[in-house]
Design an enzyme around this catalytic site. Structure first.
Site, PDB file in Angstrom:
ATOM      1  N   SER A 165      41.207   8.185   8.916  1.00 29.13           N
ATOM      2  CA  SER A 165      40.205   7.204   9.297  1.00 29.13           C
ATOM      3  C   SER A 165      38.826   7.626   8.780  1.00 29.13           C
ATOM      4  O   SER A 165      38.621   7.762   7.589  1.00 29.13           O
ATOM      5  CB  SER A 165      40.218   7.033  10.814  1.00 29.13           C
ATOM      6  N   ASP A 230      46.861  -2.621  11.802  1.00 29.29           N
ATOM      7  CA  ASP A 230      45.666  -1.855  12.165  1.00 29.29           C
ATOM      8  C   ASP A 230      44.568  -2.816  12.600  1.00 29.29           C
ATOM      9  O   ASP A 230      44.107  -3.653  11.818  1.00 29.29           O
ATOM     10  CB  ASP A 230      45.211  -1.020  10.972  1.00 29.29           C
ATOM     11  N   HIS A 259      46.088   1.646  14.567  1.00 32.57           N
ATOM     12  CA  HIS A 259      45.123   2.593  14.011  1.00 32.57           C
ATOM     13  C   HIS A 259      45.319   4.010  14.548  1.00 32.57           C
ATOM     14  O   HIS A 259      45.005   4.976  13.851  1.00 32.57           O
ATOM     15  CB  HIS A 259      43.694   2.129  14.313  1.00 32.57           C
TER      16      HIS A 259
END
Length: 359
Positions: A165, A230, A259
């Site tokens: 991320s 996501d 996510h």
């Protein structure tokens, strides 16, 4: 300009867990101290522990250390060793996590992939000092990289960078500057900070983590993992980054993956292990090709040419564990509810209507 960019980043990009999920305690090590990579002799003799997390054992020790960055902050890092490691992985975690929440995952990945793993907290995260900014995270990963080189003797050719991320930002930045890495893993990566909020077509000066502009500078194989569901960073980010890679490895699109839960899917560890093994095989293939080329050249020369070259092959390929990553990792990847955006400038007021950031 860089300072303004970091100021914007600090307002809407970083959400360190509060309070931190762990503490760091110092114990008497009798003057020996494991890998403590902070600097001078005194620091090397310190024995640091994270009491909230399990310690390693003699075969697979876990070192806890504090590293000084070039921007003057002191960050906490951990090194999880594997007795038969074929490579070392430098892991940059996501936005709403710290080392205490990541430790169990690090230990499991080290066992399943048979690699050493170094993880670190960004400035302002966990027990690291300073404030989280874009440029501080670049200094943070550089400090961890320097420690691996100097304290653990890790060569670039045996180093795999892993960015999850927001961690894809410092990961891609370092990978764009180090030409001989073994590989890069981008887990739910972002094209850039601004593009998480709005699909802009151009790169603005105040944008942060411009992965879109840097990914083409990465020379090693890049493995992209992204969930198709996501809700924070759209899967299109991973798809576009994968398309722009110089050396592509078949990406993994986890159907229905969100996510913060990709580690709970069996295909995650299976494909990640396959990628790590492919890097080992590529190393062997490269060395064998060089050896064959050298033999061919030798055949063309007169027999009295003297000494011949020798080539050292990579270590034996590690055994492949048949177990998949199970639900025990769930508590190390606790879902964090999105926080409200903390933007305050009129210039960015329109961002308030966009979804919250927990990358």
């Amino acid at each position: 300009m860089g300072g303004v960019t970091s100021s914007i980043a600090a307002k809407f990009a970083f959400f360190p867990p509060q309070p931190p999920s762990y503490t760091v305690v110092e114990e008497d090590d009798g003057g020996g101290g494991g890998g403590g990579g902070g600097g001078g002799e005194g620091e090397q003799r310190r024995k640091l522990r994270i009491p909230e997390c399990a310690d390693g054992d003699a075969a697979a020790p876990i070192d806890v250390m504090k590293l000084r960055t070039r921007r003057g902050n002191e960050i906490v890092a951990v090194h999880v060793a594997h007795p038969k490691a074929s490579a070392t992985m430098l892991y940059s975690h996501g936005n709403a996590a710290d080392l205490g929440q990541m430790m169990e995952l690090f230990v499991e990945l080290s066992k399943r992939l048979r690699v050493n793993i170094m993880g670190y907290d960004y400035s302002g995260y966990g027990q690291s000092t300073g404030k989280p900014t874009e440029y501080n995270t670049y200094a943070d990963i550089d400090a961890a990289y320097k420690c691996l080189k100097e304290q653990y003797g890790v060569q670039d050719e045996k180093l795999i960078l892993y960015g999850q991320s927001v961690g894809s930002g410092p990961t891609v930045d370092l990978a764009s500057r180090v030409p001989n890495l073994r590989g890069v893993v981008l887990h739910s990566p972002i094209l850039s900070g601004l593009r998480v909020l709005y699909p802009v077509k151009r790169t603005y000066w105040f944008d942060i983590y411009k992965n879109l502009d840097k990914i083409g500078l990465v020379n090693c194989p890049v493995f992209v993992i992204h969930g198709t569901a996501d809700e924070v960073v759209d899967c299109s980010h991973g798809r576009q980054l994968s398309e722009l890679c110089k050396t592509k490895y078949e990406p993994l699109w986890i159907n229905g993956g969100g996510h913060c839960n990709l580690e709970l899917y069996t295909e995650y560890i299976r494909h990640l292990r396959k990628f790590v093994l492919s890097l080992d095989k590529a190393k062997v293939t490269t060395n064998n090709t060089r050896e064959n080329n050298a033999d061919s050249e030798a055949e063309k020369k007169p027999p009295d040419t003297g000494a011949s070259d020798t080539f050292e092959l990579a270590p034996d390929l590690p055994e492949v564990s048949r177990n998949s990553l199970d639900s025990r990792l769930e508590k190390s990847k606790k879902s964090v509810k999105p926080e409200q955006s903390r933007m305050s400038t009129d210039r960015l007021e329109w961002f308030r209507r966009k979804r919250g950031l927990i990358w």
